[in-house]
Design a protein around this motif. Sequence first.
Motif, PDB file in Angstrom:
ATOM      1  N   HIS A 101       0.188  -4.977   7.254  1.00  0.00           N
ATOM      2  CA  HIS A 101       0.171  -4.682   5.819  1.00  0.00           C
ATOM      3  C   HIS A 101       1.451  -3.951   5.406  1.00  0.00           C
ATOM      4  O   HIS A 101       1.782  -2.917   5.980  1.00  0.00           O
ATOM      5  CB  HIS A 101      -1.042  -3.825   5.473  1.00  0.00           C
ATOM      6  CG  HIS A 101      -2.343  -4.549   5.602  1.00  0.00           C
ATOM      7  ND1 HIS A 101      -3.000  -4.675   6.813  1.00  0.00           N
ATOM      8  CD2 HIS A 101      -3.101  -5.202   4.689  1.00  0.00           C
ATOM      9  CE1 HIS A 101      -4.119  -5.365   6.624  1.00  0.00           C
ATOM     10  NE2 HIS A 101      -4.185  -5.703   5.353  1.00  0.00           N
ATOM     11  N   SER A 126      -1.692  -3.913  11.631  1.00  0.00           N
ATOM     12  CA  SER A 126      -2.488  -4.992  11.049  1.00  0.00           C
ATOM     13  C   SER A 126      -1.685  -5.821  10.043  1.00  0.00           C
ATOM     14  O   SER A 126      -2.250  -6.673   9.339  1.00  0.00           O
ATOM     15  CB  SER A 126      -3.751  -4.426  10.385  1.00  0.00           C
ATOM     16  OG  SER A 126      -3.439  -3.461   9.401  1.00  0.00           O
ATOM     17  N   HIS A 176      -8.249   3.090   6.789  1.00  0.00           N
ATOM     18  CA  HIS A 176      -7.746   1.745   7.061  1.00  0.00           C
ATOM     19  C   HIS A 176      -8.797   0.699   6.719  1.00  0.00           C
ATOM     20  O   HIS A 176      -8.484  -0.333   6.115  1.00  0.00           O
ATOM     21  CB  HIS A 176      -7.340   1.636   8.530  1.00  0.00           C
ATOM     22  CG  HIS A 176      -6.821   0.291   8.915  1.00  0.00           C
ATOM     23  ND1 HIS A 176      -7.625  -0.697   9.452  1.00  0.00           N
ATOM     24  CD2 HIS A 176      -5.570  -0.248   8.827  1.00  0.00           C
ATOM     25  CE1 HIS A 176      -6.890  -1.776   9.680  1.00  0.00           C
ATOM     26  NE2 HIS A 176      -5.653  -1.536   9.318  1.00  0.00           N
ATOM     27  N   ARG A 177     -10.022   0.963   7.085  1.00  0.00           N
ATOM     28  CA  ARG A 177     -11.105  -0.004   6.802  1.00  0.00           C
ATOM     29  C   ARG A 177     -11.252  -0.220   5.299  1.00  0.00           C
ATOM     30  O   ARG A 177     -11.302  -1.369   4.825  1.00  0.00           O
ATOM     31  CB  ARG A 177     -12.412   0.514   7.400  1.00  0.00           C
ATOM     32  CG  ARG A 177     -13.655  -0.230   6.920  1.00  0.00           C
ATOM     33  CD  ARG A 177     -13.789  -1.641   7.497  1.00  0.00           C
ATOM     34  NE  ARG A 177     -14.862  -2.373   6.862  1.00  0.00           N
ATOM     35  CZ  ARG A 177     -16.166  -2.224   7.156  1.00  0.00           C
ATOM     36  NH1 ARG A 177     -16.534  -1.346   8.088  1.00  0.00           N
ATOM     37  NH2 ARG A 177     -17.094  -2.930   6.551  1.00  0.00           N
ATOM     38  N   SER A 230      -2.348  -0.959  -3.842  1.00  0.00           N
ATOM     39  CA  SER A 230      -3.365  -0.017  -3.367  1.00  0.00           C
ATOM     40  C   SER A 230      -2.696   1.304  -3.014  1.00  0.00           C
ATOM     41  O   SER A 230      -1.521   1.333  -2.634  1.00  0.00           O
ATOM     42  CB  SER A 230      -4.097  -0.557  -2.129  1.00  0.00           C
ATOM     43  OG  SER A 230      -4.765  -1.764  -2.414  1.00  0.00           O
ATOM     44  N   ILE A 237       0.849  -1.186   0.000  1.00  0.00           N
ATOM     45  CA  ILE A 237       0.000   0.000   0.000  1.00  0.00           C
ATOM     46  C   ILE A 237       0.887   1.239   0.000  1.00  0.00           C
ATOM     47  O   ILE A 237       1.806   1.350   0.820  1.00  0.00           O
ATOM     48  CB  ILE A 237      -0.922   0.010   1.233  1.00  0.00           C
ATOM     49  CG1 ILE A 237      -1.841  -1.204   1.216  1.00  0.00           C
ATOM     50  CG2 ILE A 237      -1.746   1.298   1.290  1.00  0.00           C
ATOM     51  CD1 ILE A 237      -2.656  -1.388   2.493  1.00  0.00           C
ATOM     52  N   THR A 265      -8.343  -2.150   3.625  1.00  0.00           N
ATOM     53  CA  THR A 265      -8.074  -3.533   4.025  1.00  0.00           C
ATOM     54  C   THR A 265      -9.292  -4.454   3.947  1.00  0.00           C
ATOM     55  O   THR A 265      -9.138  -5.658   4.077  1.00  0.00           O
ATOM     56  CB  THR A 265      -7.520  -3.570   5.466  1.00  0.00           C
ATOM     57  OG1 THR A 265      -8.482  -3.002   6.367  1.00  0.00           O
ATOM     58  CG2 THR A 265      -6.227  -2.782   5.563  1.00  0.00           C
ATOM     59  N   ASP A 266     -10.476  -3.897   3.745  1.00  0.00           N
ATOM     60  CA  ASP A 266     -11.699  -4.707   3.684  1.00  0.00           C
ATOM     61  C   ASP A 266     -12.302  -4.611   2.285  1.00  0.00           C
ATOM     62  O   ASP A 266     -12.886  -3.587   1.928  1.00  0.00           O
ATOM     63  CB  ASP A 266     -12.704  -4.218   4.724  1.00  0.00           C
ATOM     64  CG  ASP A 266     -13.994  -5.028   4.713  1.00  0.00           C
ATOM     65  OD1 ASP A 266     -14.119  -5.956   3.881  1.00  0.00           O
ATOM     66  OD2 ASP A 266     -14.894  -4.731   5.519  1.00  0.00           O
ATOM     67  N   LEU A 285      -1.900   0.463   9.661  1.00  0.00           N
ATOM     68  CA  LEU A 285      -1.569  -0.554   8.661  1.00  0.00           C
ATOM     69  C   LEU A 285      -0.427  -1.440   9.130  1.00  0.00           C
ATOM     70  O   LEU A 285      -0.448  -2.658   8.925  1.00  0.00           O
ATOM     71  CB  LEU A 285      -1.217   0.126   7.337  1.00  0.00           C
ATOM     72  CG  LEU A 285      -2.398   0.763   6.596  1.00  0.00           C
ATOM     73  CD1 LEU A 285      -1.901   1.642   5.459  1.00  0.00           C
ATOM     74  CD2 LEU A 285      -3.359  -0.302   6.069  1.00  0.00           C
TER      75      LEU A 285
END
Length: 298
Positions: A44, A42, A192-193, A84, A22, A196-197, A39
């Motif tokens: 990433h 989590s 972030h949501r 991304s 990302i 990542t989703d 990030l």
Amino acid sequence: MPRNPSPRPSRADAGGGIAPTILLTGGRGAIATHLLSLLRASGHPVRVASRAPARLRVPEDVARVACDLGDPATFPAALSGVTSVFLYADASHATEFADAAVAAGVRHVVLLSSAGVLAPDAADDPLAAGHLGAEEALLAAPFTTTLLRPGSFAGNAAAWRRPIAAGLPIGLPYPGAHTDPLHERDIAEAAHRVLTDPGAQGGHFHLTGPESLTFTDQAERIATVTGRPVAVRAVAPEAWKEEMAAWLPGPYADALLRYWRAQDGVPVRLTDAVERLTGRPARSFTDWVRDHAGGFTG
């Protein structure tokens, strides 16, 4: 559903062979700083971009890269290997950025746009037009674009730090104008949501704070938190524009004055987009002041 869905992730991406990377633009800003922490926590892989990467304050294990949104020559290297992007809106070369992202194989871009694009005269408003142009360029590309459209940043109140710390009144052309102060952490958590989703990607989200507050209300909140008086003084719009001329070009100052005049005594429409994306209500302006109280006390 996404308006411009991206290709499916490859088996290597899904199976963990090649970790998606990302890219965060605007790496020196408060939103990108908080987003980077989220990030990394989590798991990433992240690359942080800035026009001055040597000035970035990021952990040693985080890759830094030069990316000037006003200079398309910096785009290919910044985007190489990226899947991304978290992108600040800059319409000057948005089409070139989109083309470079397609060439690099980018599948998803999250654009930090503005709620100003929702106004009927957005194309004629210099503050909104740049965000609108960036949106249009990205939405025309074959990757998925997610739009985050925040209203007013709570951080705008940081402009009052110097007079408040010095015990001077804040000069405002429309002290009774309403805004919807939004904490930078809420924007970062929303970003972030959607980064990542996959289920949240491709949406258009109008982000607001939880309250519509006048500038006078905000000054009172700062006084309550800091324990020192905060005076507000009304100034003529033209006097304010002249005072800000060194930092804010005339057309942008005029656009702000028009907006504040329209919102004088008029509450801003609020949304629950922050709660829908993060799972909890947006932080209050009082929360923001508590997080930044030291800046107002000298």
